[in-house]
Design a protein around this motif. Structure first.
Motif, PDB file in Angstrom:
ATOM      1  N   LEU A 283       0.819  -1.213   0.000  1.00 32.71           N
ATOM      2  CA  LEU A 283       0.000   0.000   0.000  1.00 32.71           C
ATOM      3  C   LEU A 283       0.852   1.262   0.000  1.00 32.71           C
ATOM      4  CD1 LEU A 283      -2.689   1.607   0.466  1.00 32.71           C
ATOM      5  CD2 LEU A 283      -2.327   1.216   2.921  1.00 32.71           C
ATOM      6  N   THR A 284       0.444   2.207  -0.833  1.00 35.21           N
ATOM      7  CA  THR A 284       0.938   3.587  -0.768  1.00 35.21           C
ATOM      8  C   THR A 284      -0.236   4.489  -0.432  1.00 35.21           C
ATOM      9  OG1 THR A 284       2.788   3.332  -2.312  1.00 35.21           O
ATOM     10  CG2 THR A 284       1.869   5.536  -2.083  1.00 35.21           C
ATOM     11  N   VAL A 285      -0.044   5.379   0.544  1.00 33.70           N
ATOM     12  CA  VAL A 285      -1.019   6.439   0.831  1.00 33.70           C
ATOM     13  C   VAL A 285      -0.418   7.739   0.324  1.00 33.70           C
ATOM     14  CG1 VAL A 285      -2.294   7.697   2.596  1.00 33.70           C
ATOM     15  CG2 VAL A 285      -1.976   5.231   2.815  1.00 33.70           C
ATOM     16  N   GLY A 286      -1.141   8.402  -0.562  1.00 35.78           N
ATOM     17  CA  GLY A 286      -0.600   9.588  -1.212  1.00 35.78           C
ATOM     18  C   GLY A 286      -1.358  10.850  -0.861  1.00 35.78           C
ATOM     19  N   MET A 287      -0.637  11.972  -0.904  1.00 36.75           N
ATOM     20  CA  MET A 287      -1.229  13.298  -0.678  1.00 36.75           C
ATOM     21  C   MET A 287      -0.563  14.304  -1.612  1.00 36.75           C
ATOM     22  SD  MET A 287      -1.572  13.606   3.493  1.00 36.75           S
ATOM     23  CE  MET A 287       0.187  13.409   3.793  1.00 36.75           C
ATOM     24  N   LEU A 288      -1.362  15.236  -2.113  1.00 36.71           N
ATOM     25  CA  LEU A 288      -0.822  16.417  -2.778  1.00 36.71           C
ATOM     26  C   LEU A 288      -0.676  17.502  -1.735  1.00 36.71           C
ATOM     27  CD1 LEU A 288      -2.961  16.519  -6.057  1.00 36.71           C
ATOM     28  CD2 LEU A 288      -0.869  15.230  -5.571  1.00 36.71           C
ATOM     29  N   THR A 289       0.514  18.072  -1.617  1.00 36.39           N
ATOM     30  CA  THR A 289       0.753  19.089  -0.586  1.00 36.39           C
ATOM     31  C   THR A 289       1.258  20.374  -1.217  1.00 36.39           C
ATOM     32  OG1 THR A 289       2.975  18.186  -0.202  1.00 36.39           O
ATOM     33  CG2 THR A 289       1.213  17.397   1.227  1.00 36.39           C
ATOM     34  N   MET A 290       0.778  21.476  -0.658  1.00 40.79           N
ATOM     35  CA  MET A 290       1.221  22.798  -1.104  1.00 40.79           C
ATOM     36  C   MET A 290       1.034  23.759   0.060  1.00 40.79           C
ATOM     37  SD  MET A 290      -0.038  25.016  -4.380  1.00 40.79           S
ATOM     38  CE  MET A 290       0.747  26.565  -4.841  1.00 40.79           C
ATOM     39  N   ALA A 310       2.101   1.253   5.452  1.00 37.55           N
ATOM     40  CA  ALA A 310       1.996   1.959   4.175  1.00 37.55           C
ATOM     41  C   ALA A 310       3.205   2.849   3.933  1.00 37.55           C
ATOM     42  CB  ALA A 310       0.724   2.796   4.133  1.00 37.55           C
ATOM     43  N   GLU A 311       3.590   2.934   2.649  1.00 34.58           N
ATOM     44  CA  GLU A 311       4.509   3.994   2.249  1.00 34.58           C
ATOM     45  C   GLU A 311       3.688   5.267   2.071  1.00 34.58           C
ATOM     46  OE1 GLU A 311       8.069   4.348  -0.836  1.00 34.58           O
ATOM     47  OE2 GLU A 311       6.140   4.374  -1.876  1.00 34.58           O
ATOM     48  N   ILE A 312       4.171   6.375   2.589  1.00 35.12           N
ATOM     49  CA  ILE A 312       3.481   7.659   2.431  1.00 35.12           C
ATOM     50  C   ILE A 312       4.215   8.456   1.358  1.00 35.12           C
ATOM     51  CG2 ILE A 312       2.803   9.815   3.553  1.00 35.12           C
ATOM     52  CD1 ILE A 312       2.591   8.264   6.172  1.00 35.12           C
ATOM     53  N   LEU A 313       3.463   8.904   0.378  1.00 34.50           N
ATOM     54  CA  LEU A 313       4.017   9.624  -0.762  1.00 34.50           C
ATOM     55  C   LEU A 313       3.386  10.999  -0.838  1.00 34.50           C
ATOM     56  CD1 LEU A 313       5.565   9.831  -3.474  1.00 34.50           C
ATOM     57  CD2 LEU A 313       3.605   8.706  -4.564  1.00 34.50           C
TER      58      LEU A 313
END
Length: 513
Positions: A283-290, A310-313
């Motif tokens: 599992l990868t948990v992803g987020m767009l950050t700004m 999970a890997e956090i991306l």
């Protein structure tokens, strides 16, 4: 115009041609696989429907790759492409275009095992190959041990029920030709229905069937006499008239042929896979950050609490604070996209970066609007219940945290998707979803512009994948919104229109919970 570059050319077969049940037997003898110049076909071109169906895989095995045209087209998406080809002249040409080309008889279990060992691939391509074998089912099954978990099989087969062949039968003709549907090295013939049955008999789940049209192609003889084939079999495909045809005429042909593919298709292109099995997935948990400094640390902590493995991306476009440093310091993988290019390109980078090394992607916003407690639920739906995409719907009823204009706009966009595409969604813009990563790789999503979640929801739903929609809470955000309302609205309309030719209307595997 032959469009059959990926052929096995009767590798190792000794029996004569045998028609399927109900088909008349051709009487012409088979030709040699290649002429003294090392080629069989006067004209070869990319199988457009097959290449479009490949998406963006990591690894591809092109079985019977011919001179490598299809594999080279897929390679341009970033895939590593291995070809198998028995004809020496074709193998030499393919070796210049693909990452590697192996010599093996695809009708021999021992030869395939020796050539491939224990290697596995995201996609197995059979571009007009199986009809050249005496036992197409055995040839197909021979390669399935080399398919990655959740991998795809893409098979192109000529359509013996095309209108040109039917007219010939009415006139009492069923004669072999140097190329095309009645190619003189074909041993088997398929209709759309029998092609699908072949794939299903191999234990595969058919997701969708595309086609290359038999309209302009019916005038192949006149076209070749008018423009000439050229010394190289790819000369015509590189010519200006051919490129103009592909850009201006071919899209219209696709629409027409799609209305009656059994009659108007030259080739049927079938996309299939093994049915997903329950299992634990990487599992990868992803987020767009700004500029999320005030929330990123707490969000990563929440993700770690509910999904410790999970890997956090983070795909980060921050320019004013320490968001990327905080995320990296907490063990997240951070990909920088600076200067910021907008939501679409950032989401495209997030999805394909996760799909390159994981089996499951769950993404959510970094502002606490989407509760991280949903992650285990989404994970279970994919891992245990076989969902391919899980769409978290915020707007079954209006959340207190969502302004009325935003709520009405979201419901209007969902209604448009339902009317235009037959997909009964209530939220096309959700910022929290789960994706089986093989589904991401099955498409070539274009992130340029806003509203990419339109494509990443509608494309799978219309192309045979199982999409589950579940209602979730939507909370007050931490920090300021980066939503571009006008651009998002314009791009939503563009993407809703551009998705019309994709797949089939009324996705019957869209489940609302």
């Amino acid at each position: 115009m032959n469009a059959e570059p990926g052929r096995a050319r009767g590798q190792g077969e000794s029996r004569g041609p045998r028609p399927p049940e109900g088909e008349p037997a051709p009487s012409a003898p088979r030709r040699a696989p290649e002429d003294p110049a090392g080629r069989k076909y006067a004209v070869e071109e990319v199988n457009r429907a097959l290449v479009a169906a490949a998406g963006r895989p990591r690894t591809v095995l092109d079985v019977g790759c011919g001179i490598g045209l299809n594999g080279a087209a897929v390679k341009r998406t970033g895939a590593r492409v291995t070809g198998i080809e028995i004809a020496p002249g074709s193998r030499a040409r393919a070796g210049e275009a693909l990452d590697e080309v192996l010599a093996a008889d695809i009708t021999s279990d021992a030869a395939v095992r020796e050539a491939l060992g224990d290697r596995r691939f995201d996609v197995l391509l059979f571009a007009d190959v199986l009809e050249h074998t005496a036992d197409p089912l055995a040839a197909l099954c021979r390669f399935l041990p080399h398919l990655e978990e959740d991998g795809h099989v893409i098979v192109s087969l000529p359509n013996v029920a095309a209108w040109t062949v039917r007219l010939g039968l009415l006139a009492g003709r069923f004669d072999y030709e140097p190329s095309g549907i009645l190619d003189d090295s074909h041993l088997r013939f398929f209709t759309r229905a029998s092609a699908i049955r072949l794939i299903e008999r191999a234990g595969l789940e058919v997701l969708r069937v595309e086609q290359n049209p038999m309209l302009v192609r019916a005038a192949k003889g006149l076209i070749l006499r008018g423009v000439g084939a050229g010394e190289d079999p790819t000369d015509l495909a590189r010519s200006l008239p051919y490129k103009a045809y592909q850009a201006l005429v071919r899209p219209l042909e696709d629409v027409v042929a799609g209305r009656a593919p059994g009659l108007l298709a030259f080739q049927h292109v079938i996309v299939a896979r093994r049915p997903p099995r329950p299992r634990r997935m990487k599992l990868t948990v992803g987020m767009l950050t700004m500029d999320e400094e005030e929330s990123v640390g707490a969000m990563i902590g929440e993700i770690r609490r509910v999904a410790p493995d999970a890997e956090i991306l983070c795909v980060d476009s921050s320019t004013r604070d320490r968001t990327p440093e905080i995320a990296a310091g907490l063990g997240a993988r951070v990909l920088r996209q600076v200067p910021p290019r907008g939501h679409g390109p950032a989401m495209e980078l997030l999805m394909y970066s996760a799909a390159a090394r994981s089996e499951l992607l769950i993404y959510l916003d970094c502002d606490f609007t989407y509760p991280a407690e949903n992650i285990p639920v989404l994970r279970r739906l994919v891992e245990e219940e076989g969902a391919d995409v899980v769409n978290c719907a915020r707007t079954r009823t209006r959340p207190a945290a969502m302004p009325v204009p935003n709520y009405l706009a979201n419901r209007a966009f969902a209604a448009m998707a339902h009317v235009m595409h037959g997909i009964p969604t209530s939220d096309v813009h959700s910022g929290m979803r789960a994706y089986r990563c093989s589904v991401i790789r099955a498409f070539d999503f274009d992130g340029e512009g806003d509203a990419l979640p339109i494509d990443t929801l509608l494309f799978p739903a219309k192309c045979g994948y199982r999409v589950v929609e579940m209602p979730i809470e939507y909370n007050e955000r931490v920090g300021t919104s980066k939503l571009r309302k006008l651009a998002g609205t314009v791009w939503t309309m563009i993407r809703l229109l551009r998705a019309l030719p994709v797949g089939d209307r009324l996705g019957d595997r869209y489940e609302r919970r």
